[in-house]
Scaffold this active site. Structure first.
Site, mmCIF file in Angstrom:
data_model
loop_
_atom_site.group_PDB
_atom_site.id
_atom_site.type_symbol
_atom_site.label_atom_id
_atom_site.label_comp_id
_atom_site.label_asym_id
_atom_site.label_seq_id
_atom_site.Cartn_x
_atom_site.Cartn_y
_atom_site.Cartn_z
ATOM 1 N N HIS A 113 0.714 -1.078 -0.019
ATOM 2 C CA HIS A 113 -0.054 0.066 -0.058
ATOM 3 C C HIS A 113 1.016 1.357 -0.221
ATOM 4 C CE1 HIS A 113 -2.764 2.934 1.576
ATOM 5 N NE2 HIS A 113 -3.834 2.193 1.587
ATOM 6 N N ASP A 189 2.835 -4.332 8.126
ATOM 7 C CA ASP A 189 1.541 -3.594 8.162
ATOM 8 C C ASP A 189 0.429 -4.575 8.187
ATOM 9 O OD1 ASP A 189 -0.523 -2.379 7.016
ATOM 10 O OD2 ASP A 189 0.285 -1.732 5.117
ATOM 11 N N GLN A 192 -4.846 -4.913 7.338
ATOM 12 C CA GLN A 192 -5.898 -5.837 6.672
ATOM 13 C C GLN A 192 -5.941 -7.176 7.750
ATOM 14 O OE1 GLN A 192 -8.201 -5.198 5.036
ATOM 15 N NE2 GLN A 192 -7.346 -3.222 3.975
ATOM 16 N N LYS A 215 -10.641 0.090 10.551
ATOM 17 C CA LYS A 215 -11.038 -1.235 9.654
ATOM 18 C C LYS A 215 -11.374 -2.298 10.689
ATOM 19 C CE LYS A 215 -7.235 0.072 6.322
ATOM 20 N NZ LYS A 215 -8.042 0.809 5.121
ATOM 21 N N CYS A 356 -4.692 2.031 -3.692
ATOM 22 C CA CYS A 356 -3.393 2.717 -3.225
ATOM 23 C C CYS A 356 -2.060 1.736 -3.295
ATOM 24 C CB CYS A 356 -3.532 3.182 -1.761
ATOM 25 S SG CYS A 356 -4.622 4.302 -1.318
HETATM 26 C C1 LIG Z 1 -2.703 -3.116 3.727
HETATM 27 C C2 LIG Z 1 -2.753 -1.705 4.165
HETATM 28 N N1 LIG Z 1 -2.073 -0.770 4.544
HETATM 29 C C3 LIG Z 1 -2.169 0.304 4.735
HETATM 30 C C4 LIG Z 1 -3.414 1.132 4.663
HETATM 31 C C5 LIG Z 1 -3.445 2.557 5.166
HETATM 32 O O1 LIG Z 1 -4.425 2.555 6.326
HETATM 33 P P1 LIG Z 1 -4.874 3.997 7.023
HETATM 34 O O2 LIG Z 1 -5.095 4.845 5.581
HETATM 35 O O3 LIG Z 1 -5.923 3.713 7.838
HETATM 36 O O4 LIG Z 1 -3.427 4.534 7.421
HETATM 37 C C6 LIG Z 1 -4.574 0.248 4.546
HETATM 38 C C7 LIG Z 1 -5.577 1.091 4.045
HETATM 39 O O5 LIG Z 1 -6.372 0.467 3.195
HETATM 40 C C8 LIG Z 1 -4.160 -0.992 3.985
HETATM 41 O O6 LIG Z 1 -5.288 -1.815 3.617
#
Ligand SMILES: Cc1ncc(COP(=O)(O)O)c(C=O)c1O
Length: 396
Positions: A113, A189, A192, A215, A356
Site C-alpha cells: 500500500h 503492516d 488488513q 478497519k 493505493c
Molecule cells: C494493507 C494496508 N496498509 C495500509 C493502509 C493504510 O491505512 P490508513 O489509511 O488507515 O492509514 C491500508 C488501508 O487501506 C491497507 O489496506
C-alpha cells in the site's frame, strides 16, 4: 457466530445496502458508537494533564484501551502500544525515527500500500535504498527472492501482513526469522490482518506492527503502533509537543517514558476509548470465527466465477489464501463501470481502482481492479446477490 443477531448491533445495516468495502472502512457497532458518545456527553476532558474527575476518567478509559489492544495482539506490555491516527502515521513514525542513514537498505514487497511504500521512497531521496521483493506468479510471497534481497546494508524489512489488493497473507513468521538472521528489524503492516485474524506479535516475533482502528470496528482517526520495548527505546522521537517530555528548558528537554514520548499533543480520546470497545467486540465474536466466515463468503464468490473466462481474480485460485477479499477484473469492461452497475442495481458497495497499490498495477499497465471485501456482518444472501448481479452484468 450468529450473523443475523450480530447485524442488529450495526445501526447502519438497517439501510438497504450490501456493504462490501470493509477493507477500506469497517462499519461500527452500536457499542462503539455509544462509548464514543458517552465520552462527549459525560466526561469530555484530556488525559495526563488536569487533575479533575473527568480527566481521571479519561485516563482510566485510555489505559483500558491500551490493555485491550495489548491483549488483542498479545503484546507483552501495555507500554508497547502507541496510539496514532492510523496505519499510515504508525509507519511514518518508524520511517522518521529508526535512524536510517544513506547507504542503508529497506526491503519491502512488490505489493505494498502507498502507506508502506511512500515513506521509504521519501527516504530514498536521502540515499536510503528501497528494495521491493518480486512476488510469485500467483501473487504469493517469494521467499527465495526475499532471501536474495539481503545485503550487509539491510537494516529493516517492512512488509504487509495481509494484502488489501488481493487478500494474500504473507508468511510473517518465516520473514522475521530470515530478517533477524540477517540482523534486520521487521515492521509489519497489519492494517488488513488485525481486523480479521488472530495476530500474535510475540509468536510472530515482529519488532514493530502497525494497524488502523477504523478497519477493525473502531472509530475513524485511530491507529496503533506496536513495538518491542527494547526496539521502541532505540527510536528517535517523531512528533514533538505536549506530553512527549518530562521537562524542558530553552536549550533542551528530557524525553518521557514509553508510550507517552510518541504520543504528542492532545489525543483522539473519544476515538481511542471507542477502539477499546471495538477490541472487546472482536474478542467476543472471536477472530477465528471471523476468518472462517470471511473464507466461507469468499469461497462462494470464487467458486461462482472460477471458470468464467471473462473474470480474472487477483491472487491465488484458492480462496482460503485470499481472506475476505475478492479482487477481480472483467475483461473488456472498465472497472468503475462494473462497480457503478453493482451499486446502481442492488446498492452493492465496493471499491474500484488501484486500492493505493498503484505501483503493482502500473507495472502491469492496469488501471486497477474491482474489490469486494467482506467482513463479519456480511451474509451468504448478500454474497449470492453479488453473484447474481455480476452474472447479469457479464451477460449484458
Ligand atoms: C494493507 C494496508 N496498509 C495500509 C493502509 C493504510 O491505512 P490508513 O489509511 O488507515 O492509514 C491500508 C488501508 O487501506 C491497507 O489496506
Amino acid at each position: 457466530m450468529n450473523v443475523e443477531k450480530l447485524r442488529e448491533d450495526f445501526p447502519i445495516l438497517k439501510k438497504p445496502i450490501i456493504y462490501f468495502d470493509s477493507a477500506c472502512m469497517s462499519l461500527k457497532p452500536r457499542q462503539v458508537i455509544e462509548k464514543v458518545s458517552k465520552y462527549y456527553t459525560d466526561y469530555t476532558a484530556c488525559a495526563g494533564r488536569s487533575s479533575h474527575k473527568f480527566a481521571h476518567e479519561v485516563e482510566i478509559q485510555v489505559a483500558g484501551t491500551r490493555k485491550e489492544v495489548k491483549c488483542l495482539i498479545n503484546a507483552k506490555r501495555d507500554s508497547e502500544i502507541i496510539f496514532s491516527k492510523n496505519t499510515t502515521e504508525s509507519i511514518n513514525l518508524i520511517a522518521n525515527s529508526f535512524g536510517l542513514k544513506p547507504g542503508d537498505e529497506v526491503i519491502i514487497s512488490d505489493k505494498e500500500h502507498n502507506s508502506n511504500l511512500l515513506p521509504w521512497l521519501k527516504l530514498a531521496k536521502k540515499g536510503i535504498k528501497v528494495v521491493p521483493v518480486e512476488s510469485n506468479e500467483d501473487n504469493t510471497f517469494n521467499i527465495n527472492n526475499f532471501e536474495k534481497a539481503f545485503t550487509e546494508n539491510t537494516k529493516l524489512v517492512s512488509v504487509v501482513h495481509t494484502s488489501n489488493m488481493d487478500g494474500v497473507t504473507n508468511p510473517v513468521k518465516e520473514i522475521v526469522k530470515i530478517a533477524h538472521n540477517n540482523n534486520a528489524a521487521v515492521l509489519v503492516d497489519a492494517a488488513q490482518s488485525v481486523p480479521s485474524k488472530e495476530v500474535d506479535v510475540q509468536s510472530l516475533g515482529v519488532d514493530f506492527l502497525a494497524f488502523s482502528g477504523h478497519k477493525a470496528l473502531g472509530p475513524t482517526g485511530t491507529g496503533v503502533l506496536y513495538g518491542k520495548k527494547e526496539m521502541l527505546e532505540k527510536l528517535d522521537q517523531f512528533l514533538m509537543g505536549g506530553e512527549t517530555v518530562v521537562d524542558s528548558t530553552y536549550t533542551g528537554y528530557e524525553p518521557e517514558e514509553l508510550p507517552a514520548r510518541f504520543e504528542a499533543g492532545l489525543q483522539n480520546y473519544a476515538g481511542i476509548i471507542g477502539l477499546g470497545e471495538a477490541c472487546k467486540y472482536l474478542k467476543k465474536v472471536g477472530l477465528k470465527n471471523i476468518s472462517r466466515h470471511e473464507f466461507k463468503l469468499n469461497k462462494m464468490l470464487s467458486e461462482a466465477f472460477a471458470d468464467n473466462e471473462k473474470i480474472s481474480i487477483l491472487g491465488p485460485k484458492d480462496p482460503e489464501q485470499r481472506a475476505g477479499i475478492f479482487s477481480f477484473i472483467v475483461s473488456g469492461m472498465d472497472i468503475h463501470d462494473v462497480s457503478g452497475m453493482l451499486s446502481a442495481s442492488r446498492n452493492i458497495m465496493l471499491r474500484s481502482g488501484a486500492h493505493c497499490v498503484h505501483s503493482w498495477f502500473n507495472k502491469r499497465g492496469l488501471k486497477g481492479s474491482v474489490r469486494a471485501s467482506m467482513y463479519l456482518y456480511n451474509t451468504e444472501e448478500e454474497a449470492q446477490a453479488f453473484i447474481d448481479e455480476l452474472n447479469k452484468i457479464l451477460k449484458f
